[in-house]
Design an enzyme around this catalytic site. Structure first.
Site, PDB file in Angstrom:
ATOM      1  N   GLY A  24       7.678   3.649   3.402  1.00 51.19           N
ATOM      2  CA  GLY A  24       8.322   4.765   4.076  1.00 51.19           C
ATOM      3  C   GLY A  24       9.776   4.468   4.350  1.00 51.19           C
ATOM      4  O   GLY A  24      10.327   3.450   3.903  1.00 51.19           O
ATOM      5  N   GLY A  25      10.417   5.364   5.099  1.00 50.96           N
ATOM      6  CA  GLY A  25      11.833   5.210   5.382  1.00 50.96           C
ATOM      7  C   GLY A  25      12.131   4.060   6.313  1.00 50.96           C
ATOM      8  O   GLY A  25      13.250   3.555   6.351  1.00 50.96           O
ATOM      9  N   LYS A  32       2.366  -3.471   8.689  1.00 50.62           N
ATOM     10  CA  LYS A  32       3.545  -2.602   8.565  1.00 50.62           C
ATOM     11  C   LYS A  32       4.763  -3.462   8.883  1.00 50.62           C
ATOM     12  O   LYS A  32       4.967  -3.890  10.010  1.00 50.62           O
ATOM     13  CB  LYS A  32       3.458  -1.416   9.516  1.00 50.62           C
ATOM     14  CG  LYS A  32       4.720  -0.557   9.514  1.00 50.62           C
ATOM     15  CD  LYS A  32       4.592   0.648  10.418  1.00 50.62           C
ATOM     16  CE  LYS A  32       3.790   1.746   9.758  1.00 50.62           C
ATOM     17  NZ  LYS A  32       3.831   2.992  10.555  1.00 50.62           N
ATOM     18  N   THR A  76       7.472  -0.911   5.154  1.00 52.54           N
ATOM     19  CA  THR A  76       6.527  -0.985   4.039  1.00 52.54           C
ATOM     20  C   THR A  76       5.188  -1.471   4.586  1.00 52.54           C
ATOM     21  O   THR A  76       5.147  -2.389   5.398  1.00 52.54           O
ATOM     22  CB  THR A  76       7.035  -1.957   2.959  1.00 52.54           C
ATOM     23  OG1 THR A  76       8.305  -1.497   2.484  1.00 52.54           O
ATOM     24  CG2 THR A  76       6.059  -2.025   1.796  1.00 52.54           C
ATOM     25  N   ASP A 107       4.761  14.125  15.433  1.00 50.20           N
ATOM     26  CA  ASP A 107       4.963  14.075  13.980  1.00 50.20           C
ATOM     27  C   ASP A 107       3.649  14.306  13.239  1.00 50.20           C
ATOM     28  O   ASP A 107       3.304  13.576  12.311  1.00 50.20           O
ATOM     29  CB  ASP A 107       5.570  12.724  13.586  1.00 50.20           C
ATOM     30  CG  ASP A 107       6.218  12.780  12.202  1.00 50.20           C
ATOM     31  OD1 ASP A 107       6.507  13.891  11.727  1.00 50.20           O
ATOM     32  OD2 ASP A 107       6.418  11.723  11.600  1.00 50.20           O
ATOM     33  N   ILE A 159       0.833  -1.211   0.000  1.00 48.63           N
ATOM     34  CA  ILE A 159       0.000   0.000   0.000  1.00 48.63           C
ATOM     35  C   ILE A 159       0.861   1.252   0.000  1.00 48.63           C
ATOM     36  O   ILE A 159       0.604   2.216  -0.712  1.00 48.63           O
ATOM     37  CB  ILE A 159      -0.933   0.012   1.222  1.00 48.63           C
ATOM     38  CG1 ILE A 159      -1.860  -1.207   1.200  1.00 48.63           C
ATOM     39  CG2 ILE A 159      -1.748   1.293   1.282  1.00 48.63           C
ATOM     40  CD1 ILE A 159      -2.672  -1.368   2.471  1.00 48.63           C
ATOM     41  N   ALA A 160       1.904   1.254   0.836  1.00 54.50           N
ATOM     42  CA  ALA A 160       2.762   2.434   0.951  1.00 54.50           C
ATOM     43  C   ALA A 160       4.126   1.981   1.434  1.00 54.50           C
ATOM     44  O   ALA A 160       4.280   0.902   2.016  1.00 54.50           O
ATOM     45  CB  ALA A 160       2.161   3.451   1.926  1.00 54.50           C
TER      46      ALA A 160
END
Length: 690
Positions: A28-29, A48, A32, A142, A25-26
């Site tokens: 990041g750093g 995640k 995934t 954040d 789906i996405a």
């Protein structure tokens, strides 16, 4: 656990025999996010999965766990729920609520700007989540559009609790971690590395600004430039950039984004009440407005007027001007030729055309008095002037001559005043730039450009990389005079201690040696050793020659020689028995003996036959030669007693038969084994006597 061996999550991978990994789906750093399916509860989840190269980093593992624990404490409709956390081989994952929809970032990119009502509603729902989080003692740290999700019913879900905290610290964001979300970072995080509930409100105020204007309030070529603006400049009112934003909403945003923490709302609940009240009181027509970008006015590029003598002098010597916050309103100080201070109004945006017509109107007028102040227009080399009330404007040539006259006076008769101004007075003012978290070379260059001296000292620091600035004294934004000193504390990195060689050391002695260095001794699974005595260190981890305070030194301690079970090989073929015992770690000796019951080549007996020995100990085998063969003596016609004695002496058993009745002569007339032949020792020979 999982049957898959790939380190990269793939379709149909099953985590912990429960979670089926589906399409990504996405990314990041740190991780995934995949769509997934909980096979046990038959529900769709978001998985995640930490990037494999980060799963080896203990700091990232702690951050991943912290997100799970933080979010799990928040059971709220506006917070993305976390169901489970686990590890499968080198994969560390979270099972979370799957939000079908989009991020706020995607919506802003798609629509450009959101309506007033939609912006307020999204803000209110984020505040609902923050109220619950803050009540639970959790600061998000954040808040940004990427972490605000909107499902298909436009319900807001706040994600990524616990991920904004800097690596290696408890409550601060420094270095690279700070710069990752610099567009939404609060001033106190930049200057002090501290964040509390009101820091979340500042970040949310920036997000609301972006929803209305389609852009972030501060921009810069480098993240440090943006962070500097957060510290030194107020967030502009959105209505200065777009039309359709009511003044009440301007005030709410500037309230939430006040640079001073104490001037912000005291809590998320206070700001939520204000947002709800504003949504209820604004007319429906205003709530439906989608702000539009303000067209630049004809006077938007008119250079500002300045009356500061330091800028005049800077024009003369080409030197740098002291920092002045952008957008400062009100009067600017000026110095007249006689050294008296005068107040000159800031530029009100008058266009060159207006100035020209005024000059022409009074081109022939006489001027009897010397003006008390002169205003220089610095951009593009143009100069203007401002006269006290009651004075008539001179023509443009006269203004130019007046400027030249003042310059001549400054150069010829008043240079001492300029020298004072530039070296001691206001012209010598320098603002300490933002250097915290930057490499030392960059910090020194930045301070040198501001004409400030640098003194450095080094200190170990767990959170700031080696060679980067930990702190500056005086702090960022402080005004100093040219040439004054800024003291920088530079990180030497994490303080480490040499790991001692422990192999061959008694366990307790090794523990004392390690703990004396501030390290921690950790015993891994012990092992048996044939050469290292029990309780002595066999080996230690070789990951690093030096470790930070509290670092773990892993050792393997000997349990001494390993006892081995002795397998019983009685009756087995001799070769097989020897191989089995040697493979078990024993040394084998053997001898051979006759046996009437054990076939030739098989083991008659073993010593020891059971129990346990240590590796290398001896097991003795007796191997059968089969029965011993004995020559049968001739006892024909010998008296019964003599015949019996001869046969028994030879090793046979004797059976006597009187088949003729009572013996008359008492002599052997028949024997069952042929005389001179061989028979197994112990065999029975029958003799017949008459």
């Amino acid at each position: 656990m999982s049957s898959a061996t790939s380190t990269s999550p793939g379709i149909s991978l099953l985590l912990d025999d429960r979670y089926r990994v589906e399409e990504p789906i996405a990314r990041g750093g740190m991780a995934t996010v995949h769509r997934g399916h909980d096979e046990r509860l038959d529900r769709v989840v978001a998985l995640k999965i930490m990037h494999p190269h980060l799963a080896m980093d203990e700091d990232f593992r702690r951050r991943f766990g912290r997100e799970a624990r933080s979010a799990a404490r928040l059971a709220h409709r506006n917070v993305v729920g976390v169901f489970d956390q686990g590890e499968d081989e080198d994969r560390i994952y979270l099972a979370m609520e799957l939000v079908e929809g989009e991020t706020l970032r995607a919506r802003i990119v798609d629509r450009g700007r959101l309506t007033v009502g939609e912006s307020l509603e999204i803000t209110a729902q984020v505040l609902e989540a923050l109220v619950a989080a803050h009540d639970a003692g959790i600061v998000h740290r954040d808040i940004k559009p990427e972490n605000i999700l909107l499902d298909r019913q436009d319900t807001v879900k706040v994600a990524d609790f616990g991920l904004a905290r800097a690596i290696g610290t408890n409550n601060s964001s420094t270095g690279a971690a700070l710069l990752g979300t610099v567009a939404y970072i609060s001033p106190e995080v930049v200057t002090r590395g501290e964040a509390d509930e009101r820091s979340d409100l500042y970040s949310l105020g920036v997000v609301l600004f972006e929803m209305l204007t389609g852009r972030q309030p501060f921009r810069g070529e480098q993240p440090v430039h943006v962070a500097f603006q957060h510290v030194h400049e107020d967030i502009p009112a959105p209505s200065t950039l777009v039309s359709g934003v009511p003044r009440e909403l301007d005030s709410l945003i500037t309230w939430a984004c006040a640079r001073t923490v104490e001037q912000r709302p005291a809590s998320a609940a206070d700001l939520l009440r204000a947002v709800r009240e504003l949504s209820a009181t604004l007319p429906a027509a205003v709530l439906a407005v989608r702000p539009e970008e303000v067209e630049p006015s004809d006077t938007s590029d008119v250079p500002r007027l300045t009356a500061s003598l330091d800028e005049v002098a800077a024009d003369l010597d080409g030197g740098p001007r002291p920092f002045r916050p952008r957008g400062a309103a009100g009067a600017a100080p000026a110095q007249d030729a006689g050294g008296s201070a005068a107040e000159v109004p800031a530029d009100d945006g008058a266009a060159d055309g207006a100035e020209g017509s005024a000059d022409e109107e009074h081109a022939d007028a006489e001027e009897d008095e010397t003006p008390r102040s002169v205003v220089m227009r610095t951009p593009r080399g143009r100069r203007g002037r401002h006269l006290p009330q009651g004075h008539r404007r001179r023509s443009r040539p006269m203004a130019f001559l007046s400027g030249l006259s003042l310059v001549a006076v400054l150069l010829c008769g008043a240079w001492g005043g300029v020298d004072w101004y530039l070296m001691t007075g206001p012209g010598a003012d320098r603002t300490v730039p933002l250097v915290t978290g930057t490499p030392l070379g960059d910090a020194e260059a930045e301070l040198a450009a501001s004409d400030l001296a640098v003194h450095t000292e080094e200190r170990f620091d767990d959170g700031v990389p080696a060679g980067h600035v930990i702190s500056a004294e005086p702090s960022t934004g402080t005004t100093l005079k040219r040439g004054e000193e800024v003291r920088l504390v530079v990180s030497k990195g994490v303080e480490t201690f040499p790991v001692p060689a422990l192999e061959g050391t008694e366990l307790e002695a090794a523990r004392e040696e390690v703990e004396a260095l501030g390290l921690e001794l950790v015993e891994d699974d012990p092992e048996h050793s044939e050469t290292v005595p029990k309780g002595v260190v066999i080996s230690q981890s070789a990951d690093a020659e030096a470790l930070p305070a509290g670092g773990e030194v892993h050792v393997v301690v000997s349990q001494g020689r390993q006892p081995l079970s002795v397998p019983d090989q009685t009756g087995a073929p001799a070769d097989s028995a020897q191989s089995t015992l040697e493979a078990a770690g024993f040394r084998v000796t053997s001898e051979k003996a006759h046996s009437a019951s054990v076939p030739s080549g098989s083991v008659i007996s073993q010593s020891p036959a059971s129990g346990s020995l240590f590796r290398g100990d001896t097991v003795h085998l007796v191997t059968s030669l089969g029965p011993e063969m004995v020559k049968v003596p001739d006892v024909f016609r010998k008296p019964e007693d003599e015949a019996r004695a001869a046969l028994e002496k030879a090793g046979f058993s004797v059976e006597v038969v009187h088949d003729k009745g009572e013996p008359v002569f008492g002599q052997v007339y028949e024997q069952s084994a042929e005389a001179g032949g061989e028979l197994a020792k112990g065999s029975t020979i029958t003799i017949k006597v008459f």
